[in-house]
Design an enzyme around this catalytic site. Structure first.
Site, PDB file in Angstrom:
ATOM      1  N   LYS A 176       1.277  -0.994  -0.071  1.00 20.00           N
ATOM      2  CA  LYS A 176       0.280   0.042   0.091  1.00 20.00           C
ATOM      3  C   LYS A 176       0.946   0.969   0.111  1.00 20.00           C
ATOM      4  O   LYS A 176       1.589   1.627   1.553  1.00 20.00           O
ATOM      5  CB  LYS A 176      -0.840  -0.047   1.519  1.00 20.00           C
ATOM      6  CG  LYS A 176      -2.689   0.802   1.192  1.00 20.00           C
ATOM      7  CD  LYS A 176      -2.077   2.148   1.086  1.00 20.00           C
ATOM      8  CE  LYS A 176      -1.829   3.195   1.470  1.00 20.00           C
ATOM      9  NZ  LYS A 176      -1.620   4.297   1.555  1.00 20.00           N
ATOM     10  N   GLU A 251       9.510   1.226  10.715  1.00 23.02           N
ATOM     11  CA  GLU A 251      10.677   2.181  10.847  1.00 23.02           C
ATOM     12  C   GLU A 251      10.258   3.370  10.385  1.00 23.02           C
ATOM     13  O   GLU A 251       9.579   3.948   9.668  1.00 23.02           O
ATOM     14  CB  GLU A 251      11.306   1.561   9.413  1.00 23.02           C
ATOM     15  CG  GLU A 251      12.081   2.630   9.375  1.00 23.02           C
ATOM     16  CD  GLU A 251      12.582   4.161   8.328  1.00 23.02           C
ATOM     17  OE1 GLU A 251      12.842   4.970   9.174  1.00 23.02           O
ATOM     18  OE2 GLU A 251      12.702   4.021   6.865  1.00 23.02           O
ATOM     19  N   CYS A 285      13.693   9.708   7.154  1.00 22.25           N
ATOM     20  CA  CYS A 285      13.427   9.109   8.138  1.00 22.25           C
ATOM     21  C   CYS A 285      15.036  10.601   9.165  1.00 22.25           C
ATOM     22  O   CYS A 285      15.277   9.873   9.880  1.00 22.25           O
ATOM     23  CB  CYS A 285      13.505   8.479   8.818  1.00 22.25           C
ATOM     24  SG  CYS A 285      14.185   6.802   7.214  1.00 22.25           S
ATOM     25  N   GLU A 384      10.289  16.017  15.649  1.00 23.77           N
ATOM     26  CA  GLU A 384      11.301  15.928  13.456  1.00 23.77           C
ATOM     27  C   GLU A 384       9.455  16.995  12.970  1.00 23.77           C
ATOM     28  O   GLU A 384       9.289  17.111  13.435  1.00 23.77           O
ATOM     29  CB  GLU A 384       9.832  14.138  13.132  1.00 23.77           C
ATOM     30  CG  GLU A 384      10.747  14.194  11.917  1.00 23.77           C
ATOM     31  CD  GLU A 384      10.884  12.207  11.533  1.00 23.77           C
ATOM     32  OE1 GLU A 384       9.474  11.901  11.695  1.00 23.77           O
ATOM     33  OE2 GLU A 384      11.973  12.114  11.593  1.00 23.77           O
TER      34      GLU A 384
END
Ligand code: NAI
Ligand code: MG
Length: 482
Positions: A176, A251, A285, A384
């Site tokens: 997906k 992750e 990331c 983040e």
């Protein structure tokens, strides 16, 4: 190159629209204009894909030998390379990333299929010395049907590392992709069929996270799910996996530190530090989003960084500048709000890049921003940002550097810059991160290097041989033969 305007799911080897006929517009982040559609799939299409994957796993795909699977994946790597210009143009248009970066991503995607194609028949089990008159084997078996939820920042790369490893291990996959970046995953699944990945072994279902994504994570036919994305959605995926009692690999994000000691080779360090935060407009990331600088060189490093930040240019992906747009309006507003809030708190904007002349209206452009001196516990140094924003923090001792480096919820990657060998290893061992780079920094790529997070950055390991093992489980067979 003309880009097609209609994209389909790939289910059981067929190109299919959603049963309802509903679609989602594909917007170009560089100008905000729609240029294609993808299917808006839901539970029905996910279910069909999972069934097709089970049929392939129990059927012809599951019966291939590891060597045959490896050959097919190697052929896919070659096909990706043969079509790299088309794929890079697609990735650039869909995500807004500069074309040169899209090219690197497509080569990395090919490399994943090459690596895992070569590894497929080298994944051995073990025999174990046990009771007298017995032979015990611990064999590696695939999970069955694996689910893969991939984000919009590196769709081609993450498709390769996730589906490539899973297929090599003998699973069948349902992928997906993110609603903002489905085009290369769909195209790669078409190429996979051409390469000989059997129908149903690799399915791609496009749709919203809350619809197709949630349906995939909840599907009882999924034996393992791998997810790359936000910490919040990662928790939802892990909860759904727990209800099915099946494993997940997560992750998630990072707030990765680059630690610069006074003895570092600054000429070498600074360009790498800048690249690690502006690559893909900071939507990585592993972005090195904090730079921790030892006090004696703080002013000098800030000056070197500021010179580079001021020279950065932002514009459409196709113009191949330092930064493209960010993926969508939501992300642009989030990044701007975080920078504005930091400035309102008195954090100094030390330098900013500029918008290139002629950049189209409606593009989601964010200026690369260097902030300093940021208190280590400020929200902009803790959370983040997922944009080209670098927070500079000053430190006085090695112990303090490690404490600041470890002082966030995350633990994905870290960079250590020093010529002192003892310090290199002390800090590498003390920093809580899945990967530590000394005098270099490896955002992106690194196919051969085990990768994954500690703390809120997630669990499980991808890339390398370790990633392949993660897509298997161990079955023990104990024989008593006297
Ligand atoms: P997200 O985590 O919601 O999206 C990632 C993927 O998850 C997409 O494929 C999405 O369709 C899917 N998804 C969303 N909701 C779902 C659900 N309920 N069930 C199953 N799948 C679902 O991330 P989003 O909202 O696009 O970005 C928000 C923040 O996440 C970013 O600002 C960034 O901080 C972080 N992020 C981190 C990434 C990484 O590489 N670690 C990649 C993308 C986002
Ligand atoms: Mg897009």
């Amino acid at each position: 190159m003309t880009i097609p305007s209609l994209y389909s799911n790939i289910i059981g080897g067929e190109r299919l629209q959603a049963r309802t006929g509903d679609t989602i517009e594909v917007l170009d982040p560089s100008d905000g204009q729609a240029f294609a559609t993808i299917p808006r799939s839901g539970a029905a299409e996910v279910d069909e894909a999972v069934r097709a994957a089970h049929a392939a796993f129990r059927g012809p795909w599951g019966r291939l030998t590891a060597t045959e699977r490896g050959r097919v994946l190697t052929r896919l790597a070659e096909l990706i390379r043969a079509n790299h210009e088309e794929l890079a143009a697609l990735e650039c248009r869909d995500t807004g990333k500069p074309l040169a970066q899209a090219k690197v991503d497509i080569q990395a995607c090919a490399r994943y299929f090459e690596y895992y194609g070569g590894a497929a028949d080298k994944l051995h089990g073990e025999t174990i010395p046990y009771a007298a008159g017995s032979t015990v084997m611990a064999i590696r078996v695939p999970h069955g049907v694996t689910g893969h939820i991939i984000p919009w920042n590196y769709p081609a790369q993450i498709f390769g590392r996730s589906a490539g490893a899973s297929l090599a291990a003998g699973n069948a996959c349902v992928v997906k992709p993110a609603e903002d970046a489905c085009l290369t995953p769909v195209r790669l699944a078409q190429l996979a069929l051409e390469a000989g990945v059997l129908p149903g072994a690799l399915n791609v279902v496009c749709g919203l996270g809350s619809e197709a994504g949630a349906a995939l994570t909840a599907h009882p036919g999924i034996a393992h799910i791998s997810f790359t994305g936000s910490t919040e959605t990662g928790a939802l995926v892990a909860e759904a996996a727990a209800r099915r009692h099946s494993p997940a690999t997560l992750e998630l994000g990072g707030k990765s530190p680059q630690i610069v000691f006074a003895d570092a080779d600054l000429e070498r360090a600074v360009p790498v530090i800048v690249n690690a935060i502006i690559q893909n407009a900071g939507q990585t990331c592993t972005a090195g989003s904090r730079v921790l600088i030892e006090r004696p060189v703080y002013e000098r490093v800030m000056q070197m960084l500021a010179e580079r930040f001021t020279a950065l240019r932002v514009g459409p992906g196709g113009r191949d500048l330092d930064c493209g747009p960010v993926i969508n309006r939501k992300q642009r507003l989030k990044i701007q709000a975080m920078v504005d809030a930091a400035a309102a708190d008195g954090v100094r904007i030390a330098a900013q890049g500029r918008l290139a002349d002629g950049a189209p209206e409606g593009g989601h452009y964010v200026m690369p921003t260097l902030l300093g001196e940021v208190p280590a516990d400020h929200i902009i140094a803790q959370q983040e940002v997922f944009g080209p924003v670098l927070a500079a923090i000053v430190f006085d001792t090695e112990e303090e550097a490690v404490e600041i480096a470890n002082g966030t919820d995350y633990g994905l990657t870290a960079g250590v810059w020093t010529e002192n060998g003892g310090r290199q290893l002390r800090v590498a061992h003390a920093v809580e991160a899945g990967q530590v780079f000394i005098n270099n920094y490896g955002a992106g790529g690194g196919i051969e290097l085990p990768f994954g997070g500690m703390k809120h950055s997630g669990y499980g390991r991808e890339k390398a041989f370790e990633g392949l093992r993660g897509f298997t489980t161990v079955k023990t067979i104990a024989i008593q033969h006297g």
